[in-house]
Design a protein around this motif. Sequence first.
Motif, PDB file in Angstrom:
ATOM      1  N   VAL A  20       0.743  -1.264   0.249  1.00  0.00           N
ATOM      2  CA  VAL A  20      -0.135   0.016   0.052  1.00  0.00           C
ATOM      3  C   VAL A  20       0.839   1.134  -0.141  1.00  0.00           C
ATOM      4  O   VAL A  20       0.653   2.134  -0.853  1.00  0.00           O
ATOM      5  CB  VAL A  20      -0.915   0.075   1.264  1.00  0.00           C
ATOM      6  N   ALA A  21       1.795   1.341   0.921  1.00  0.00           N
ATOM      7  CA  ALA A  21       2.791   2.554   1.090  1.00  0.00           C
ATOM      8  C   ALA A  21       3.613   2.722  -0.290  1.00  0.00           C
ATOM      9  O   ALA A  21       3.581   3.818  -0.775  1.00  0.00           O
ATOM     10  CB  ALA A  21       3.526   2.491   2.015  1.00  0.00           C
ATOM     11  N   GLU A  22       4.145   1.612  -0.933  1.00  0.00           N
ATOM     12  CA  GLU A  22       4.711   1.724  -2.117  1.00  0.00           C
ATOM     13  C   GLU A  22       3.617   2.156  -3.240  1.00  0.00           C
ATOM     14  O   GLU A  22       4.178   3.153  -4.074  1.00  0.00           O
ATOM     15  CB  GLU A  22       5.313   0.595  -2.700  1.00  0.00           C
ATOM     16  N   TYR A  23       2.730   1.619  -3.435  1.00  0.00           N
ATOM     17  CA  TYR A  23       1.588   1.995  -4.328  1.00  0.00           C
ATOM     18  C   TYR A  23       1.255   3.461  -4.474  1.00  0.00           C
ATOM     19  O   TYR A  23       1.355   4.073  -5.409  1.00  0.00           O
ATOM     20  CB  TYR A  23       0.531   0.955  -4.356  1.00  0.00           C
ATOM     21  N   VAL A  24       0.961   4.037  -3.085  1.00  0.00           N
ATOM     22  CA  VAL A  24       0.848   5.286  -3.014  1.00  0.00           C
ATOM     23  C   VAL A  24       1.757   6.291  -3.630  1.00  0.00           C
ATOM     24  O   VAL A  24       1.355   7.151  -4.587  1.00  0.00           O
ATOM     25  CB  VAL A  24       0.215   5.726  -1.695  1.00  0.00           C
ATOM     26  N   LEU A  25       3.105   5.985  -3.218  1.00  0.00           N
ATOM     27  CA  LEU A  25       4.309   6.841  -3.676  1.00  0.00           C
ATOM     28  C   LEU A  25       4.478   6.856  -5.139  1.00  0.00           C
ATOM     29  O   LEU A  25       4.704   7.645  -5.818  1.00  0.00           O
ATOM     30  CB  LEU A  25       5.443   6.535  -2.669  1.00  0.00           C
ATOM     31  N   GLN A  26       4.256   5.500  -5.751  1.00  0.00           N
ATOM     32  CA  GLN A  26       4.179   5.181  -6.937  1.00  0.00           C
ATOM     33  C   GLN A  26       3.437   6.053  -7.839  1.00  0.00           C
ATOM     34  O   GLN A  26       3.819   6.453  -8.883  1.00  0.00           O
ATOM     35  CB  GLN A  26       4.289   3.754  -7.128  1.00  0.00           C
ATOM     36  N   ARG A  27       2.331   5.922  -7.264  1.00  0.00           N
ATOM     37  CA  ARG A  27       1.063   6.543  -8.095  1.00  0.00           C
ATOM     38  C   ARG A  27       1.127   7.972  -8.056  1.00  0.00           C
ATOM     39  O   ARG A  27       1.056   8.618  -9.073  1.00  0.00           O
ATOM     40  CB  ARG A  27      -0.319   6.097  -7.501  1.00  0.00           C
ATOM     41  N   LEU A  28       1.463   8.687  -7.122  1.00  0.00           N
ATOM     42  CA  LEU A  28       1.674   9.968  -6.761  1.00  0.00           C
ATOM     43  C   LEU A  28       3.025  10.490  -7.811  1.00  0.00           C
ATOM     44  O   LEU A  28       2.949  11.405  -8.372  1.00  0.00           O
ATOM     45  CB  LEU A  28       1.873  10.557  -5.596  1.00  0.00           C
ATOM     46  N   SER A  29       3.901   9.684  -7.592  1.00  0.00           N
ATOM     47  CA  SER A  29       5.274  10.153  -8.335  1.00  0.00           C
ATOM     48  C   SER A  29       5.000  10.031  -9.898  1.00  0.00           C
ATOM     49  O   SER A  29       5.630  10.883 -10.555  1.00  0.00           O
ATOM     50  CB  SER A  29       6.625   9.069  -8.112  1.00  0.00           C
ATOM     51  N   ALA A  30       3.939   9.424 -10.367  1.00  0.00           N
ATOM     52  CA  ALA A  30       3.571   9.559 -11.666  1.00  0.00           C
ATOM     53  C   ALA A  30       3.127  10.825 -12.066  1.00  0.00           C
ATOM     54  O   ALA A  30       3.078  11.052 -13.207  1.00  0.00           O
ATOM     55  CB  ALA A  30       2.648   8.363 -12.208  1.00  0.00           C
ATOM     56  N   LEU A  31       2.482  11.642 -11.174  1.00  0.00           N
ATOM     57  CA  LEU A  31       2.155  12.822 -11.502  1.00  0.00           C
ATOM     58  C   LEU A  31       3.158  13.948 -11.754  1.00  0.00           C
ATOM     59  O   LEU A  31       3.148  14.917 -12.423  1.00  0.00           O
ATOM     60  CB  LEU A  31       1.497  13.540 -10.262  1.00  0.00           C
ATOM     61  N   GLY A  32       4.420  13.467 -11.738  1.00  0.00           N
ATOM     62  CA  GLY A  32       5.589  14.155 -11.882  1.00  0.00           C
ATOM     63  C   GLY A  32       6.274  14.678 -10.672  1.00  0.00           C
ATOM     64  O   GLY A  32       7.291  15.711 -10.585  1.00  0.00           O
ATOM     65  N   ILE A  33       6.173  14.225  -9.545  1.00  0.00           N
ATOM     66  CA  ILE A  33       6.785  14.495  -8.145  1.00  0.00           C
ATOM     67  C   ILE A  33       7.895  13.591  -8.154  1.00  0.00           C
ATOM     68  O   ILE A  33       7.907  12.320  -7.996  1.00  0.00           O
ATOM     69  CB  ILE A  33       5.707  14.230  -7.135  1.00  0.00           C
ATOM     70  N   ASP A  34       8.959  14.221  -7.661  1.00  0.00           N
ATOM     71  CA  ASP A  34      10.109  13.284  -7.551  1.00  0.00           C
ATOM     72  C   ASP A  34      10.887  13.473  -6.023  1.00  0.00           C
ATOM     73  O   ASP A  34      11.845  13.085  -5.926  1.00  0.00           O
ATOM     74  CB  ASP A  34      11.138  13.433  -8.537  1.00  0.00           C
ATOM     75  N   ARG A  35      10.117  14.105  -5.197  1.00  0.00           N
ATOM     76  CA  ARG A  35      10.865  14.353  -3.861  1.00  0.00           C
ATOM     77  C   ARG A  35       9.607  14.168  -2.827  1.00  0.00           C
ATOM     78  O   ARG A  35       8.360  14.573  -3.015  1.00  0.00           O
ATOM     79  CB  ARG A  35      11.091  15.820  -3.461  1.00  0.00           C
ATOM     80  N   VAL A  36      10.192  13.501  -1.621  1.00  0.00           N
ATOM     81  CA  VAL A  36       9.087  13.521  -0.713  1.00  0.00           C
ATOM     82  C   VAL A  36       9.829  14.177   0.727  1.00  0.00           C
ATOM     83  O   VAL A  36      10.769  13.990   1.164  1.00  0.00           O
ATOM     84  CB  VAL A  36       8.907  12.142  -0.011  1.00  0.00           C
ATOM     85  N   PHE A  37       9.011  15.315   1.078  1.00  0.00           N
ATOM     86  CA  PHE A  37       9.398  16.345   2.143  1.00  0.00           C
ATOM     87  C   PHE A  37       8.967  15.602   3.499  1.00  0.00           C
ATOM     88  O   PHE A  37       7.527  15.191   3.550  1.00  0.00           O
ATOM     89  CB  PHE A  37       8.998  17.414   1.837  1.00  0.00           C
ATOM     90  N   GLY A  38       9.760  15.580   4.690  1.00  0.00           N
ATOM     91  CA  GLY A  38       8.953  14.835   5.695  1.00  0.00           C
ATOM     92  C   GLY A  38       9.921  14.688   6.666  1.00  0.00           C
ATOM     93  O   GLY A  38      11.098  14.961   6.757  1.00  0.00           O
ATOM     94  N   VAL A  39       9.475  13.969   7.983  1.00  0.00           N
ATOM     95  CA  VAL A  39      10.284  13.725   8.960  1.00  0.00           C
ATOM     96  C   VAL A  39       9.691  12.268   9.318  1.00  0.00           C
ATOM     97  O   VAL A  39       8.441  12.066   9.242  1.00  0.00           O
ATOM     98  CB  VAL A  39      10.134  14.631  10.329  1.00  0.00           C
ATOM     99  N   PRO A  40      10.707  11.488   9.723  1.00  0.00           N
ATOM    100  CA  PRO A  40      10.489   9.901   9.783  1.00  0.00           C
ATOM    101  C   PRO A  40       9.514   9.650  11.223  1.00  0.00           C
ATOM    102  O   PRO A  40       9.676  10.635  12.068  1.00  0.00           O
ATOM    103  CB  PRO A  40      11.682   9.060   9.883  1.00  0.00           C
ATOM    104  N   GLY A  41       9.037   8.425  11.527  1.00  0.00           N
ATOM    105  CA  GLY A  41       8.433   8.150  12.674  1.00  0.00           C
ATOM    106  C   GLY A  41       8.179   6.819  12.798  1.00  0.00           C
ATOM    107  O   GLY A  41       7.743   6.515  11.393  1.00  0.00           O
ATOM    108  N   ASP A  42       8.026   6.028  13.749  1.00  0.00           N
ATOM    109  CA  ASP A  42       7.755   4.753  13.732  1.00  0.00           C
ATOM    110  C   ASP A  42       6.608   4.456  13.049  1.00  0.00           C
ATOM    111  O   ASP A  42       6.491   3.415  12.298  1.00  0.00           O
ATOM    112  CB  ASP A  42       7.981   4.269  15.194  1.00  0.00           C
ATOM    113  N   TYR A  43       5.484   5.098  13.213  1.00  0.00           N
ATOM    114  CA  TYR A  43       4.182   4.718  12.692  1.00  0.00           C
ATOM    115  C   TYR A  43       4.301   5.084  11.365  1.00  0.00           C
ATOM    116  O   TYR A  43       3.272   4.325  10.441  1.00  0.00           O
ATOM    117  CB  TYR A  43       3.083   5.579  13.363  1.00  0.00           C
ATOM    118  N   ALA A  44       5.002   5.695  10.701  1.00  0.00           N
ATOM    119  CA  ALA A  44       5.175   5.920   9.247  1.00  0.00           C
ATOM    120  C   ALA A  44       6.219   5.211   8.763  1.00  0.00           C
ATOM    121  O   ALA A  44       6.588   5.552   7.379  1.00  0.00           O
ATOM    122  CB  ALA A  44       5.527   7.484   9.304  1.00  0.00           C
TER     123      ALA A  44
END
Length: 572
Positions: A20-44
Amino acid sequence: MGLTRPRKSGTVRGMRQATVAEYVLQRLSALGIDRVFGVPGDYAFSVDNAVEKVEGLDWVGCANELNAAYAADGYARIRGAAILSTTYGVGELSALNGVMGAKAHRVPVFHIVGMPSERIQHLRLITHHNLGDTRYDRFQDISATACCVSAVLTPDNCIDELERVIREALRQSMPAYIVISQVNGLMPVIGTPVEGAPLDTIKRQRSDESELAAAVAAITGKLAAATNPVAVITTMTSRYGVAGKAAALVGKANLPVAVTPNDKGVIDESLPQYIGLYAAQNSRPAGVCDIVEQADLILDIGGVLLTEFNTGLWGAVLDTTRAICIHDNWVRSGTDVYLNVAIEDVIEALTTEVTPRTREPGPTPEALAMVGSGDEPTSSAGFYPRLQRRLRTGDTLLIETGTCMLHLNGMHLPAGVGAEGQGLWGSFGWATPAALGVALAKRSGRTWLVTGDGSHQLTLNELAVMGRYGADPVIFVLNNGIYGIEDVISERGHAYDDLAPVQYHLLPAAFGCQGWLSAKVTTIAELDEILDAIESHDGAAYIEVMIPEAESQPLPREVIDRGYKLQTPKPT
Ligand SMILES: Cc1ncc(C[n+]2csc(CCOP(=O)(O)OP(=O)(O)O)c2C)c(N)n1
Ligand SMILES: [Mg+2]
């Protein structure tokens, strides 16, 4: 200075059903997004780990979640959309101010949040980042409020729900909130994945054909009948990727066009039709005020907001019955409202239909006069004209909230220079992380940031992130030692407007930013010298410019009184 550590395993694409996590990122990156801005955390972690596996995506580890949200906002203003990743509760709530600002400015940011596993929830176990009870959904309503659409994803609903979320976020051009539990994030999606397409190939809104035809006929009819019409363009057009088309419309119609302070930078100010900034009695050049207020038709492309800043502290004499407003998906012309008409369709159809007008030459915005030389101390009067002459086609100027916003909004931008500000939401500190996002999103041209010292203090730890990821903005920190704009508004001399004396120019070195040009300038000669050095420097620059605390402020006394003490709008 590693950008990212080596990926732990191969990419997902084509190897197996994505989680699920990979799919969401893959699908969003298809829009042309090449970065994820964030801060990690155990639940994420399922999301954080997936970033390392999805082809074409890179993690940008921000200093905190608020900065990450601002950076995502900046990135999305250039690329059209962005991804923000935070953890449950503490992380997502820290990001909220930034996400809400993106909502106010109509910026699609996909805010992905990891939450505790459903196994924990069903066993009613008490975990961290919560209130010591067993309610796990209490942050969802809060975070969803900052967005226009939200979904809690599972393997079974992921594909359908994500399509709904993406479509709605792009249709409304606002943030989306996506919740993925730690366990569901690791499970394979069920169903047939959707490949997706780049954002600029997607039709984001569709029109009702008969309403569209009626709206376009009404507008062209009124335009043809008008004697002295004027156009005003807002950033709504760039949010939908049609700012260029809006400029082409006013170009073909040969309509004089202005922007308001909140919309600074939305069109190329070298356009022959561009007359300047409309802000009622604060318009620049001053003649713009009469042209807009005395026009018998105002073609408002994007929906001007009559905020206090856009109306010279409510000083505008705007007869809104003379305006035709092209909003994102509706048009108002007098008392007629046309519904379900996409802004892109309206602009395109109008461009086909309109005929060029002849018009008297209007006021021409001019470059700020050069002031000061040699050993004279640096000041606002000396700084802005020099900045203006260094901007080049393709550059983007980040405008922070504060005194600099008043100066920069009134500045005539050179050909091909864009600008981004946050005048409506006005959360100071936004511009420094937003400059990170803009710099990483831009494919060419420089990113310039002008910020006051007080604003910068909120988010300056993002400099380290810029250094780490190779972002190369040119940054000016205007050091007057105070919250200058507030000092004026609140009357001078309150200690609560004083700032801690930070040695700003030392920060890039302290934050590990290698190869940055960094200096403190106190005289005009030093400023000129460093501006020359920036031109030939291949990389980031960070300049602390000393500004006298007592320098005369741009707001005259009577404006302050009118705006903040005497004249809040009266009921009509
Ligand atoms: C998050 C947030 N808190 C407080 C404010 C109120 N505020 C607006 S501008 C400003 C001071 C800006 O000072 P500085 O960046 O030093 O700019 P100057 O006017 O001195 O050039 C403050 C406190 C705000 N806009 N946003
Ligand atoms: Mg200041």
